[in-house]
Design an enzyme around this catalytic site. Structure first.
Site, PDB file in Angstrom:
ATOM      1  N   HIS A  77      -1.251 -20.278  41.686  1.00 52.08           N
ATOM      2  CA  HIS A  77      -2.560 -20.930  41.715  1.00 52.08           C
ATOM      3  C   HIS A  77      -3.160 -20.938  43.113  1.00 52.08           C
ATOM      4  CE1 HIS A  77      -5.779 -23.419  40.364  1.00 52.08           C
ATOM      5  NE2 HIS A  77      -5.422 -24.450  41.088  1.00 52.08           N
ATOM      6  N   SER A 137     -10.206 -23.546  42.393  1.00 50.63           N
ATOM      7  CA  SER A 137      -9.780 -24.608  41.493  1.00 50.63           C
ATOM      8  C   SER A 137     -10.916 -25.625  41.296  1.00 50.63           C
ATOM      9  CB  SER A 137      -8.498 -25.253  42.037  1.00 50.63           C
ATOM     10  OG  SER A 137      -7.835 -25.986  41.037  1.00 50.63           O
TER      11      SER A 137
END
Length: 254
Positions: free
Chosen positions: A235, A85
């Site tokens: 995620h 990320s």
């Protein structure tokens, strides 16, 4: 000011960068597993996170320079670099600025493109935590639940809690600066930046961070990139399906 890190094992240097509001501790289990395959793991806390220093300046340029200073101080060359990320954005910029220092690049669930701000509720919830009155993690979780409904996400965020003194909790993250500079998190990799070495992008099958349209963008910046999907994960793919994540990374190394 040098970034804090947890160094595990001996062998080829392998640096891991956590995501926004995360910390190096999130990667300890996988770090130990990778170290058993002949890697010296450097689990790094980025500035304003974990046990690293706080600063009012926060953007990808300084995050990449922090990592350059870290590599210089520890005499790291030909590193394997993995970022998740926000850490993936840092890793992309670092690899394109200093390709001579990176042998292989791995990016977990993020694309080089721009992302709009989408952490408002989380940051607002964390801002409401008053540690003059909150005395337990359970109380903090209860308050945060009004802003973040997902239990797993709250547990991830509450890992930032620590005892600053007896009976006094605090947050390791520099919340004020991160809240003020949150727009920086979504910034795109500069259009001219290129890394022409082996690269692996890993995406969660339940995540929307890397879509079909991102594949061309990734190829433009990373012409040798491979994109694979980790099943049964969103995620936080490395935490949700660590077995498949680990196996995919090791296969890429080999």
């Amino acid at each position: 000011m040098l970034l804090h890190s947890n160094i595990i094992g001996e062998g080829k240097p392998f640096v891991i960068l956590h995501g926004f509001l995360g910390m190096s501790d999130n990667w300890k289990t996988l770090g130990r597993q990778f170290s058993e395959h002949g890697f010296q793991m450097h689990l790094v806390d980025q500035r304003n996170h974990g046990r690293s220093f706080w600063s009012n300046t926060f953007n990808y340029d300084v995050l990449a320079e922090d990592l350059k200073q870290y590599c210089d101080t520890h005499h790291l060359k030909n590193i394997i670099l993995l970022g998740h990320s926000m850490g993936g954005k840092t890793a992309m910029l670092f690899a394109t600025k200093y390709p001579e220092l990176v042998s292989k690049l791995l990016i977990a669930d993020i694309s080089p493109r721009f992302y709009p701000i989408h952490h408002d509720a989380i940051l607002e919830g964390l801002s409401t935590l008053n540690f003059n009155t909150i005395k337990t993690r359970g109380e903090a979780d209860n308050i945060l639940s009004a802003y973040v409904s997902d239990f797993g996400t709250r547990q991830f965020l509450l890992k930032n809690l620590y005892w600053i003194e007896k009976s006094k909790l605090a947050l390791r993250i520099n919340l004020k600066v991160l809240k003020n500079e949150v727009a920086e998190i979504g910034e795109a990799l500069p259009s001219q930046n290129l890394f022409n070495k082996d690269t692996l992008f890993l995406r969660g099958d339940r995540s929307e961070y890397i879509g079909i349209d991102d594949e061309a963008i990734i190829s433009n910046h990373f012409p040798k990139a491979e994109i694979i999907t980790i099943s049964n994960s969103g995620h936080w793919l490395h935490a949700e399906n660590p077995k498949d994540f680990f196996e995919a990374v090791i296969k890429f190394m080999d």
